[in-house]
Design an enzyme around this catalytic site. Structure first.
Site, mmCIF file in Angstrom:
data_model
loop_
_atom_site.group_PDB
_atom_site.id
_atom_site.type_symbol
_atom_site.label_atom_id
_atom_site.label_comp_id
_atom_site.label_asym_id
_atom_site.label_seq_id
_atom_site.Cartn_x
_atom_site.Cartn_y
_atom_site.Cartn_z
ATOM 1 C CE1 TYR A 141 2.636 5.052 11.791
ATOM 2 C CE2 TYR A 141 0.588 6.203 11.371
ATOM 3 C CZ TYR A 141 1.385 5.084 11.227
ATOM 4 O OH TYR A 141 0.930 4.010 10.515
ATOM 5 C CE LYS A 189 4.320 -8.981 18.857
ATOM 6 N NZ LYS A 189 3.803 -10.311 18.512
ATOM 7 C CG ASP A 221 1.162 -11.326 16.785
ATOM 8 O OD1 ASP A 221 0.390 -10.984 17.692
ATOM 9 O OD2 ASP A 221 2.226 -11.934 17.008
ATOM 10 C CG ASP A 245 -2.388 3.640 9.269
ATOM 11 O OD1 ASP A 245 -3.369 3.593 8.509
ATOM 12 O OD2 ASP A 245 -1.335 4.223 8.978
ATOM 13 C CG ASP A 249 -5.965 1.095 5.546
ATOM 14 O OD1 ASP A 249 -6.774 1.900 6.051
ATOM 15 O OD2 ASP A 249 -5.116 1.419 4.700
#
Ligand code: NAD
Length: 367
Positions: A141, A189, A221, A245, A249
């Site tokens: 970000y 990852k 994942d 993020d 959620d």
């Protein structure tokens, strides 16, 4: 103890839910003989209307002069035509930067009384109590370079972390895990990304300072799948900005409503506390807003800025008590909206449950 709290209620349902959260903070302070003072300041659309900017300097000054900032929500459709840097949401991004918190804490706790509100089966959500620690100031970000070249049809974002940025957020997560069930799951990852390899190596190194906490690594994942299959397996989940993020959620569905989710951002100059939901213009002014996310956010103020763990737990227990007794705002009423209570009624119910619990514990002490 003394605590100066800045209240930035904002737009839409922000002021409605923040009012209830503030009442709960006052009740907790009064019961414990603490002195909490509140200073209100403008942010978002209301600040644009009054001062021409979504984050006036006066608000920044009040926030920086506080021990904690409690924010409601920002966003008002009437400013949709403004450029992104002038809209109400710009005030939120700016205040986060000004306060400088890098560790975003998002609890995801299953409430037995609401188990039917989650699309997951009750036997899967039963007992789930996860605390996400999401790195908030780095990663994809914020990384440079970033661009969108409309001529060449190429866009770039950069995932970048320094070791120091990983160490500081990892320490927050290990400290928290040490006070909970002593298990930390770090998500990355690392099979593909160098940034994740640095993340994994750094977290593994920091773990040596916390021998009482068990560390495991998960690839993002498979973590997305495990969270829905076996959410009870997780205690503290540490991850970088983008993965955090998405995963936090995703885990929101465990609790069944956006209106139930609290958050805190710590590690900066002043801690920032906000319910996860937005300004919900569709229900603003109707008394339908669920204040429990904001009230549970107030519990996080007590826990993380006031160090009042017992009081924080008492607020959480009061919320639980009211839900166990069957009270519901419209968003969690599962179609029975006629029987739903309003924002103010729900706030009062939690207030009474808290007062009764405090009375009971004081009379126990007196015996
Ligand atoms: P939202 O969270 O405001 O609402 C999404 C849906 O959830 C709506 O149907 C709303 O009625 C419902 N909802 C949200 N909170 C609720 C509550 N406490 N009780 C009952 N129902 C609730 O998200 P949105 O509709 O995408 O955005 C609306 C505005 O809020 C936009 O301007 C957006 O930019 C802003 N926003 C602000 C924040 C923030 O201040 N932190 C976060 C998200 C969105």
């Amino acid at each position: 103890m003394q605590l100066k709290i800045a209240i930035l209620a904002g737009d839409g349902i922000g002021p409605e839910v923040t009012r209830e959260a503030r009442n709960i903070l006052s009740a907790a302070a009064e019961a414990g003989g603490h002195n909490f003072t509140f200073a209100e300041a403008l942010i978002g659309g209301v600040a644009i209307t009054a001062k021409g900017t979504p984050l006036p300097q006066e608000t920044i000054d009040i926030a920086l002069d506080s021990d904690a900032v409690l924010l409601g929500a920002v966003g008002d459709n009437k400013f949709n035509a403004l450029s992104p840097d002038k809209r109400p949401e710009a005030g939120l991004l700016q205040i986060r930067q000004v306060l400088g918190g890098f560790a975003n804490l998002r609890p995801s706790v299953a409430c037995p009384a609401l188990s039917d509100n989650s699309p997951l089966r009750p036997e899967v959500t039963k007992g789930v109590d996860i605390l996400f620690v999401r790195e908030l100031l780095g990663g994809l970000y914020f990384g440079q370079p970033r661009s969108w070249n409309k001529q060449t049809g190429e866009a770039i974002n950069t995932m970048r972390y320094t070791k120091a940025e990983i160490v500081r957020v990892a320490r927050v997560a290990f400290e928290l895990a040490g006070k909970r069930r002593k298990k930390l799951t770090s998500v990355d990852k690392a099979n593909v990304l160098e940034v994740s390899q640095l993340w994994r190596a750094t977290v593994t190194e920091v773990a040596k300072d916390y021998p009482g906490v068990t560390l495991e690594h998960q690839l993002v994942d498979s973590m997305a799948m495990h969270l829905m299959n076996v959410p009870r397996n997780f205690d503290v989940v540490l991850t970088e900005n983008l993965f955090g993020d998405i995963l936090s959620d995703e885990s929101g569905i465990i609790t069944g409503s956006l209106g139930m989710l609290p958050s805190a951002t710590i590690g900066g100059k002043v801690n920032l506390f906000e319910p996860v939901h937005g300004s919900a213009p569709d229900i603003a002014g109707t008394g339908k807003a669920n204040p429990l996310g904001a009230i549970l956010t107030a519990a996080m103020v007590l826990r993380y800025s006031a160090g009042l763990e017992q009081e924080a737990a008492a607020v959480e227990a009061a919320v639980q008590h009211v839900l166990d007794a069957g009270y519901r705002t419209a968003d969690i009423a599962r179609g029975n909206t006629a029987g739903a209570v309003t924002t103010a009624q729900m706030g009062k119910l939690v207030h009474s449950a808290l007062a009764e619990a405090i009375d009971r514990s004081q009379s126990l002490h007196a015996v």
